[in-house]
Design a protein around this motif. Structure first.
Motif, short mmCIF file in Angstrom:
data_model
loop_
_atom_site.label_atom_id
_atom_site.label_comp_id
_atom_site.label_asym_id
_atom_site.label_seq_id
_atom_site.Cartn_x
_atom_site.Cartn_y
_atom_site.Cartn_z
N LEU A 55 -4.95 2.98 -4.66
CA LEU A 55 -6.10 2.81 -3.79
C LEU A 55 -5.71 2.63 -2.33
CD1 LEU A 55 -8.27 0.46 -6.00
CD2 LEU A 55 -8.64 2.88 -5.54
N GLY A 56 -4.46 2.47 -2.05
CA GLY A 56 -4.01 2.27 -0.68
C GLY A 56 -2.66 1.58 -0.69
N GLU A 57 -2.34 0.94 0.41
CA GLU A 57 -1.11 0.17 0.51
C GLU A 57 -1.44 -1.29 0.80
OE1 GLU A 57 1.15 2.17 3.56
OE2 GLU A 57 2.17 3.42 2.07
N GLN A 58 -0.59 -2.15 0.30
CA GLN A 58 -0.84 -3.59 0.42
C GLN A 58 0.38 -4.27 1.01
OE1 GLN A 58 -1.13 -5.79 -3.27
NE2 GLN A 58 -2.69 -7.14 -2.42
N ARG A 59 0.12 -5.18 1.95
CA ARG A 59 1.20 -6.02 2.49
C ARG A 59 1.16 -7.35 1.79
NH1 ARG A 59 -0.05 -2.61 6.62
NH2 ARG A 59 1.73 -1.81 7.84
N THR A 60 2.25 -7.68 1.11
CA THR A 60 2.30 -8.91 0.34
C THR A 60 2.78 -10.10 1.16
OG1 THR A 60 4.51 -8.31 -0.41
CG2 THR A 60 2.65 -7.67 -1.82
N ALA A 61 3.34 -9.84 2.35
CA ALA A 61 3.79 -10.90 3.26
C ALA A 61 3.74 -10.33 4.69
CB ALA A 61 5.21 -11.35 2.91
N PRO A 62 3.62 -11.20 5.71
CA PRO A 62 3.47 -10.71 7.09
C PRO A 62 4.57 -9.73 7.52
CG PRO A 62 3.01 -13.06 6.98
CD PRO A 62 3.52 -12.67 5.63
N ASP A 63 5.80 -9.98 7.14
CA ASP A 63 6.90 -9.13 7.59
C ASP A 63 7.34 -8.12 6.54
OD1 ASP A 63 6.95 -10.52 10.01
OD2 ASP A 63 8.29 -12.06 9.17
N ASN A 413 -9.97 -9.49 -5.21
CA ASN A 413 -11.16 -9.57 -4.39
C ASN A 413 -10.83 -9.68 -2.90
OD1 ASN A 413 -13.05 -9.38 -6.41
ND2 ASN A 413 -13.12 -11.58 -6.78
N GLU A 414 -9.72 -10.29 -2.57
CA GLU A 414 -9.38 -10.51 -1.16
C GLU A 414 -8.58 -9.37 -0.57
OE1 GLU A 414 -7.29 -14.16 -1.36
OE2 GLU A 414 -9.04 -15.36 -1.92
N ALA A 415 -8.25 -8.36 -1.40
CA ALA A 415 -7.37 -7.29 -0.92
C ALA A 415 -8.04 -6.42 0.13
CB ALA A 415 -6.90 -6.43 -2.08
N GLY A 416 -9.37 -6.33 0.10
CA GLY A 416 -10.06 -5.53 1.09
C GLY A 416 -9.92 -4.04 0.89
#
Length: 556
Positions: A55-63, A413-416
């Motif tokens: 569904l897309g790409e996800q960042r699991t941590a800020p860096d 739910n919070e993934a946007g």
């Protein structure tokens, strides 16, 4: 002497037949039994078909660098009811899979072709927030839902034979049932209402109109949205047995809670079937051995003296018994009976009574297929055709974010990321091709999925297409290769199919009692609506027939 049983079909019916055979044979202390499951397609599952989509790409941590965000969807079988699926529940517990069944959010919406919301039914989804303008519980000043419960319970009584009722024949249709209720509401429904403790004003002149509304805006759309509906006669022409056998099992209540216990399979329905196949192989020993073969179309030649299986390019192999666990029309194509054998015309007549429809399933992000008001989206979204067009083929869309119960998974739910859907439709052109999601192969799956899925499920994820897509690609949509769609065929559960079920049961039972032909039949078409539990009930019985049939040979 070693015996060999061939099972043709690697769906729930074939795999559960192997499960019950292995279990019973080992319990009885049999030795030298070989069970081989042959599946024509590259993956197991039958009408279970799981796709993984990115569904897309996800960042699991800020860096941290972005990672693929992969979800899954079931294009076919997608949920079960543990309140009534007793065999399934026992098998899941036995193979250590029960913890992988998660509660889904069991609610529905009904909407018009113009995408106007008719109702939302949130009765079996505690915690759901409903809009009073569309809430079924508040429709008609609260009078519609209690009456619907009575109409539903009365139909279930007439089908099950409870409370002294004689079960209705296959000739008694859904249309006749509603006509009877409208013509004499009190005579038809008062006893059921009293048993349920629901007060109905039987002198209300609006009762027939209210029942017609229940029929036209709720039940006919729901029955049309079921895969087994006759597209010619529509819901009115279906035997009452057909949908209400389904309701009794798929939506039956747990006596302790008074509610169904609807669950989805974590990582999809093919996950559990791959786990079952893996358990069958792992539990094999020198006494009872199970082999599962995929990508091998099997042809079976049967005579009174024995059976021969020709699978793929391999040599023909003599076997002691064949269990046909596949669609009726596929069984006819796979089965060869020499000329002159009385069995040929008999089976051709029985299996030929079963008619089929075909439908597509696609995983996508095209929200035009749902109600315009996204606040009325539910797990199951049923398109309600006008009364004059009720015989049209069905369309239903699942909101996967509801179906997979994301309110219990805050991270989702919070993934946007986009809400995504699975739509069942007779016409794949109804879905915007640009919004059909790509299948994500095994290399794109998150590490948690790769760790959780058995190798057979990972192999399924790597397939560019499944189901019957290789022979029934939609015209003009060849660019859908590698997309998350498939095609299924379903037996129409009309009077002819119900008659075939009775006749094939008689054939199986006669053959078990007086062994003559090395052949038994299972599969979804042979019992009820072909739900998981009904397939497993047939497979359990078939395993017993098989061992009875082979008993004289075991003693030689």
């Amino acid at each position: 002497m070693g015996l060999h049983i061939a099972i043709i079909g690697g769906g729930i019916s074939g795999l559960s037949a192997a499960y019950y055979l292995q279990q019973r044979a080992q319990q009885q202390g049999l030795s030298g039994l070989q069970i081989t499951v042959y599946e024509r397609k590259a993956v197991l599952g039958g009408n279970a078909d799981t796709v993984f989509v990115q569904l897309g790409e996800q960042r699991t941590a800020p860096d941290a660098p972005p990672e693929p965000y992969v979800r899954w969807a079931d294009l076919g079988v997608n949920d079960v009811n543990l309140a009534t699926y007793r065999r399934l529940k026992a098998a899941l517990a036995d193979i250590g899979y029960l913890a992988h069944l998660r509660p889904l959010c069991d609610n529905e919406s009904y909407f018009t072709p113009e995408r106007h919301t008719l109702f939302t039914d949130d009765d079996d989804a505690p915690g759901t927030v409903s809009d009073p303008r569309h809430d079924l519980a508040q429709a008609d000043a609260g009078r519609l839902l209690p009456l619907m419960r009575v109409v539903h319970a009365r139909a279930c009584e007439r089908v099950s034979g409870e409370h002294g009722q004689a079960p209705v024949p296959a000739s008694y249709t859904v249309g006749q049932y509603f006509a009877d209720c409208m013509a004499a509401p009190e005579a038809q429904l008062a006893g059921t209402a009293a048993r349920l403790g629901i007060a109905i004003d039987w002198q209300d002149p609006a009762l027939p109109t209210r029942i017609a509304r229940i029929r036209d805006e709720l039940y006919y759309p729901r029955i049309s949205a079921m895969y087994f509906t006759d597209p010619v006669s529509g819901p009115a022409g279906m035997p009452l047995l057909s949908p209400f056998q389904y309701y009794l099992i798929q939506e039956g209540q747990d006596p302790a809670t008074g509610r169904p216990d609807r669950r989805y399979f974590e990582w999809g329905s093919q996950h559990w079937l791959a786990t079952l196949a893996q358990a069958l192989v792992a539990r094999s020993d020198d006494s009872v051995r199970v082999t599962v073969c995929t990508g091998q179309a099997a042809q079976v030649t049967v005579s009174a003296s024995g059976a021969v299986v020709q699978a793929g390019e391999g040599p023909a192999q003599a076997v002691d018994l064949v269990l046909m666990a596949l669609h009726a029309d596929d069984a006819l194509k796979a089965l060869h009976i020499p000329n002159g054998a009385d069995l040929g015309p008999e089976l051709t007549r029985i299996l030929g009574q079963v008619r089929y429809t075909r439908s597509y399933a696609a995983c996508h992000t095209d929200d035009r297929l749902l109600p315009a008001n996204r606040n009325s989206w539910r797990t199951y979204n049923v398109l309600a055709h006008p009364v004059s067009q009720q015989a049209q083929p069905y369309r239903m869309s699942y909101v996967e974010n509801w179906h997979q119960n994301d309110r219990a998974h805050p991270r989702y739910n919070e993934a946007g990321l986009p809400v995504f859907f699975t739509t069942l439709t007779p016409d794949l052109h109804a879905v915007d091709p640009s919004m059909v999601l790509d299948r994500a192969g095994g290399e794109h799956l998150p590490s948690a999925a790769r760790a959780a899925l058995p190798h057979l499920a990972l192999a399924a994820a790597a397939q560019p297409a499944t189901g019957y897509t290789e022979t029934h690609a939609p015209a003009g949509l060849t660019h859908h290769g590698g997309k998350a769609w498939t095609l299924f065929k379903h037996n129409v559960l009309d009077a002819g199919c119900l008659q075939a079920q009775v006749q094939i049961a008689a054939f199986n039972e006669k053959n078990a009692a007086s062994p003559q032909w090395p052949l038994f039949f299972g599969g979804g078409w042979t019992r009820g609506a072909g739900l998981h539990e009904q397939c497993m009930a047939q497979s359990e019985q078939m395993a017993g027939w098989a061992l009875d049939y082979l008993a004289p040979q075991r003693t030689r």
